[in-house]
Scaffold this motif. Structure first.
Motif, PDB file in Angstrom:
ATOM      1  N   SER A  28      -2.893 -13.595  -1.539  1.00  0.00           N
ATOM      2  CA  SER A  28      -3.200 -14.685  -0.613  1.00  0.00           C
ATOM      3  C   SER A  28      -1.935 -15.383  -0.143  1.00  0.00           C
ATOM      4  O   SER A  28      -1.839 -15.801   1.012  1.00  0.00           O
ATOM      5  N   SER A  29      -0.941 -15.456  -1.034  1.00  0.00           N
ATOM      6  CA  SER A  29       0.285 -16.163  -0.674  1.00  0.00           C
ATOM      7  C   SER A  29       1.081 -15.446   0.406  1.00  0.00           C
ATOM      8  O   SER A  29       1.892 -16.072   1.107  1.00  0.00           O
ATOM      9  N   VAL A  30       0.857 -14.132   0.567  1.00  0.00           N
ATOM     10  CA  VAL A  30       1.567 -13.374   1.606  1.00  0.00           C
ATOM     11  C   VAL A  30       0.604 -12.894   2.697  1.00  0.00           C
ATOM     12  O   VAL A  30       0.919 -11.995   3.462  1.00  0.00           O
ATOM     13  N   ASN A  31      -0.593 -13.492   2.735  1.00  0.00           N
ATOM     14  CA  ASN A  31      -1.581 -13.212   3.786  1.00  0.00           C
ATOM     15  C   ASN A  31      -1.967 -11.732   3.829  1.00  0.00           C
ATOM     16  O   ASN A  31      -1.957 -11.088   4.875  1.00  0.00           O
ATOM     17  N   VAL A  32      -2.307 -11.193   2.665  1.00  0.00           N
ATOM     18  CA  VAL A  32      -2.722  -9.804   2.552  1.00  0.00           C
ATOM     19  C   VAL A  32      -4.138  -9.752   2.006  1.00  0.00           C
ATOM     20  O   VAL A  32      -4.480 -10.473   1.071  1.00  0.00           O
ATOM     21  N   SER A  33      -4.972  -8.908   2.577  1.00  0.00           N
ATOM     22  CA  SER A  33      -6.375  -8.846   2.179  1.00  0.00           C
ATOM     23  C   SER A  33      -6.699  -7.686   1.253  1.00  0.00           C
ATOM     24  O   SER A  33      -7.758  -7.676   0.627  1.00  0.00           O
ATOM     25  N   ALA A  34      -5.828  -6.690   1.182  1.00  0.00           N
ATOM     26  CA  ALA A  34      -6.061  -5.572   0.265  1.00  0.00           C
ATOM     27  C   ALA A  34      -4.718  -5.022  -0.182  1.00  0.00           C
ATOM     28  O   ALA A  34      -3.760  -4.990   0.595  1.00  0.00           O
ATOM     29  N   TYR A  35      -4.668  -4.585  -1.420  1.00  0.00           N
ATOM     30  CA  TYR A  35      -3.415  -4.115  -1.995  1.00  0.00           C
ATOM     31  C   TYR A  35      -3.649  -2.747  -2.628  1.00  0.00           C
ATOM     32  O   TYR A  35      -4.520  -2.590  -3.483  1.00  0.00           O
ATOM     33  N   ILE A  36      -2.878  -1.750  -2.211  1.00  0.00           N
ATOM     34  CA  ILE A  36      -3.015  -0.385  -2.693  1.00  0.00           C
ATOM     35  C   ILE A  36      -2.001  -0.142  -3.809  1.00  0.00           C
ATOM     36  O   ILE A  36      -0.805  -0.365  -3.623  1.00  0.00           O
ATOM     37  N   ILE A  37      -2.482   0.327  -4.962  1.00  0.00           N
ATOM     38  CA  ILE A  37      -1.624   0.548  -6.133  1.00  0.00           C
ATOM     39  C   ILE A  37      -1.669   2.021  -6.496  1.00  0.00           C
ATOM     40  O   ILE A  37      -2.655   2.501  -7.063  1.00  0.00           O
ATOM     41  N   PRO A  38      -0.631   2.784  -6.188  1.00  0.00           N
ATOM     42  CA  PRO A  38      -0.611   4.215  -6.555  1.00  0.00           C
ATOM     43  C   PRO A  38      -0.301   4.395  -8.027  1.00  0.00           C
ATOM     44  O   PRO A  38       0.146   3.466  -8.705  1.00  0.00           O
ATOM     45  N   GLY A  39      -0.511   5.596  -8.510  1.00  0.00           N
ATOM     46  CA  GLY A  39      -0.291   5.883  -9.918  1.00  0.00           C
ATOM     47  C   GLY A  39       1.053   6.499 -10.222  1.00  0.00           C
ATOM     48  O   GLY A  39       1.243   7.044 -11.315  1.00  0.00           O
ATOM     49  N   THR A  40       1.997   6.419  -9.297  1.00  0.00           N
ATOM     50  CA  THR A  40       3.311   7.027  -9.522  1.00  0.00           C
ATOM     51  C   THR A  40       4.396   5.970  -9.447  1.00  0.00           C
ATOM     52  O   THR A  40       4.110   4.767  -9.402  1.00  0.00           O
ATOM     53  N   ASP A  41       5.654   6.389  -9.413  1.00  0.00           N
ATOM     54  CA  ASP A  41       6.776   5.456  -9.350  1.00  0.00           C
ATOM     55  C   ASP A  41       7.549   5.645  -8.056  1.00  0.00           C
ATOM     56  O   ASP A  41       7.126   6.385  -7.169  1.00  0.00           O
ATOM     57  N   ALA A  42       8.684   4.983  -7.958  1.00  0.00           N
ATOM     58  CA  ALA A  42       9.470   5.033  -6.725  1.00  0.00           C
ATOM     59  C   ALA A  42      10.076   6.403  -6.464  1.00  0.00           C
ATOM     60  O   ALA A  42      10.525   6.682  -5.352  1.00  0.00           O
TER      61      ALA A  42
END
Length: 621
Positions: A28-42
């Motif tokens: 909410s603090s960055v005005n985002v409604s959905a956040y995608i979290i993958p299962g890997t790293d950078a």
């Protein structure tokens, strides 16, 4: 049972209420409604460090594949069929499990919310995934927003630290020049190669670390040009000896490695892109979007895999010798385990855990496991990636199948299935047909440059004939003191063609839900085949050296050619393992080995006795 009042939650579930609340506040603090979290790293690694297990932290689900999406009022996990049961046992009622893993399905969770942005952390997402999500969000008039920071890190207050261990060193200059030669020979004339996968930098500089459990890697990127080298690493971990080894204090020359902080890779790449006439070569399979988006199209050269990965896939004579020797020592440990289990399982005191731990560090050269131990018995063995520590572990029964994955020395990967009771006719047939698939691939002769996907069905044909199948891949590359799953070698469509000197596993299987599981896995090296008429043909030579349980083999189903291959393989085991067992003074183990390698074409297989699938993998220098 989330419909019960109060909901029934098993002990394996992780309470994610406070984590989700904190993440939604950050969204909410960055005005985002959905956040995608993958299962890997950078670095898009298959195996990741604990500090990069963000999906597991947020969901409680610890499987190796998955994608999570958190909206302001919903939390959903996508994973494939290998992990559906595990996910249901580990996630609390805050989460929903979806069994459709395509990008359209993942994006659709956003649609009912009428959101403005669907946000993902670009450092942890492949280029193709990012573009696929963007495409599928267009019909809903939604936008995928790219940010380099990770909101999960902000709420993960006890996130694991980077291990303090120093890096391990070896020589590297010849490898650098080999890659530079490929750059010069490339008709598109790249001026730099960007290395993102952790094993790329580790291989290039002959370094090893311990940042990722079960894999000797360390956090790093490399930007290699024709006359300069930039290594992005946590500099406080680099010893003075290692700086000297890398020539890091000399004036920038072709073999002077300039050390920059790990986090500076984007800044450095952005600065490099301002230079006229540059062109950066990347492997798209292991380059994250955060770096890809900095390279303008006219300065970009792409291939599926970088020249480092394709070069590393072919082992030289020294690497082949090291891997062969490791499999001999590994076979000693597996033989010790199988002989021990044969004695103790009827007593009814051993468990999945004790079977897994028995084999660890049996050989003095062991550098530890190459992946988290898998040990499963009975119905648990039907879950190809079951983890006993995270769920529960069972006592080994003479009447049930069991699967154990542990490790010894070298990067090895071997699976053996045995049975201590009386298997059914169906179980014995399934085992034999899995073995037939393994043999059919192993004895195949093929032209150099053939892709594994073109012969993969040989591993399934005997199963298909009776309506059986398996849901995982048929084989994967194996590293030399690297990852046990080493791309780009294997039997899938996106693997590179086979060449002499490559190592791969061959691992057909069969899994009957809630009943039993079978997998027979060997590591093989690709060697020249001597044919009557043609030249430049190849075949597989098996370097795993542990006999199969002859009491589970129905020889009436097998062809004479398959039985001849099996007898030849057993002769090899007798020759190589007999000497090694003598050298280690293991008389009882040698007697066991000789008993289990009697030729089939001169002996009749006796009645079936047992059922354990033992998959052992390991890594050492």
């Amino acid at each position: 049972n989330c419909s019960a009042i109060p909901p029934y939650l098993p002990s394996t579930v992780v309470n994610t209420t406070l984590r989700l609340q904190a993440l939604r506040e950050a969204m909410s603090s960055v005005n985002v409604s959905a956040y995608i979290i993958p299962g890997t790293d950078a670095h898009l690694s298959e195996y990741i460090a604990p500090r990069d297990a963000r999906m597991a932290f947020m969901t409680g689900f610890t499987g190796s594949a998955g994608t999570a999406v958190v909206t302001l009022n919903k939390a959903v996990l996508w994973t494939d069929s290998r992990y559906w049961v595990q996910a249901e046992r580990q996630m609390d009622c805050n989460w929903e499990l979806e069994k459709d893993v395509n990008a359209y399905s993942i994006c659709c969770v956003c649609d009912p919310c009428r959101m403005y942005h669907c946000i993902m952390v670009v450092f942890s997402n492949p280029i193709e995934t990012y573009e696929s999500y963007s495409y599928n969000l267009v019909p809903a008039k939604l936008m995928l927003k790219s940010i380099p920071d990770n909101l999960v890190d902000g709420v993960w207050t006890d996130r694991p630290l980077i291990p303090p261990d120093n890096l391990i060193q070896r020589t590297w200059q010849m490898k650098v020049e080999h890659i530079r030669t490929q750059m010069t020979d490339n008709p598109y004339k790249p001026t730099a190669v960007l290395l993102s996968a952790l094993d790329e930098t580790a291989w290039l500089f002959n370094l090893r670390g311990s940042d990722v459990p079960y894999n000797p890697f360390f956090y790093s990127y490399t930007l290699l040009t024709l006359n300069e080298i930039w290594l992005f690493v946590h500099k406080d971990r680099v010893t003075e000896d290692l700086k000297l080894y890398l020539n890091s204090t000399c004036f920038p020359l072709a073999h002077c490695v300039q050390l920059l902080e790990y986090e500076q890779v984007r800044v450095m790449l952005k600065n490099y892109m301002t230079t006229s006439g540059v062109k950066v070569w990347i492997g798209t399979e292991y380059t994250n979007y955060a770096l890809y988006e900095l390279i303008t199209p006219e300065k970009l050269l792409t291939s599926a895999y970088s020249p480092v990965l394709t070069t590393k896939a072919v082992k030289d004579e020294t690497e082949q010798r090291i891997l062969r020797d490791a499999h001999v020592r590994d076979a000693v440990a597996v033989i010790q385990l199988l002989m021990w289990l044969e004695k103790v399982v009827p007593e009814g005191k051993e468990t999945e855990m004790t079977a897994a731990y028995y084999v660890n560090d049996k050989q003095k050269d062991s550098r530890g496991p190459s992946f988290e131990t898998i040990s499963a018995s009975g119905p648990n063995a039907a879950l190809a990636h079951y983890r006993y520590l995270e769920l529960s572990f069972s006592t080994l029964s003479p009447n049930g199948f069991c699967l154990v994955s542990a490790s010894q020395d070298g990067t090895t990967d071997i699976t053996r299935t045995v049975h201590w009771g009386i298997p059914t006719d169906m179980q014995k047939e399934a085992f034999t047909r899995v073995l037939m698939g393994n043999i059919e691939i192993s004895r195949t002769i093929f032209p150099s440059g053939t892709k594994g996907v073109n012969m993969e069905m040989l591993g399934r044909r005997a199963l298909w004939e009776v309506g059986l199948n398996y849901g995982h891949g048929t084989g994967h590359g194996v590293g030399n003191y690297f990852g046990v799953h080493e791309w780009p070698v294997g039997f899938q469509g996106n693997n590179i063609p086979f060449r002499e000197g490559m190592f791969t596993s061959i691992e057909p299987g069969y899994y009957k839900e809630n009943d039993f599981g079978i997998r027979i896995e060997d590591v093989v090296v690709i060697v020249p085949a001597h044919t009557k008429y043609g030249h430049n043909y190849l075949t597989f030579e098996t370097v795993s050296l542990v006999p199969y349980d002859r009491k589970l083999i129905d020889t009436s189903l097998m062809s004479p050619q398959q039985l001849q291959w099996l007898d030849n393989y057993y002769l090899t085991i007798r020759e190589l393992m007999g000497d090694e067992l003598d050298r280690q003074g293991l008389t009882e183990e040698k007697t066991w080995m000789l008993k289990h390698t009697v030729p089939f074409q001169s002996a009749t297989a006796s009645a079936a006795v047992s059922s354990l699938t033992v998959s052992l993998r390991s890594a050492c220098a």
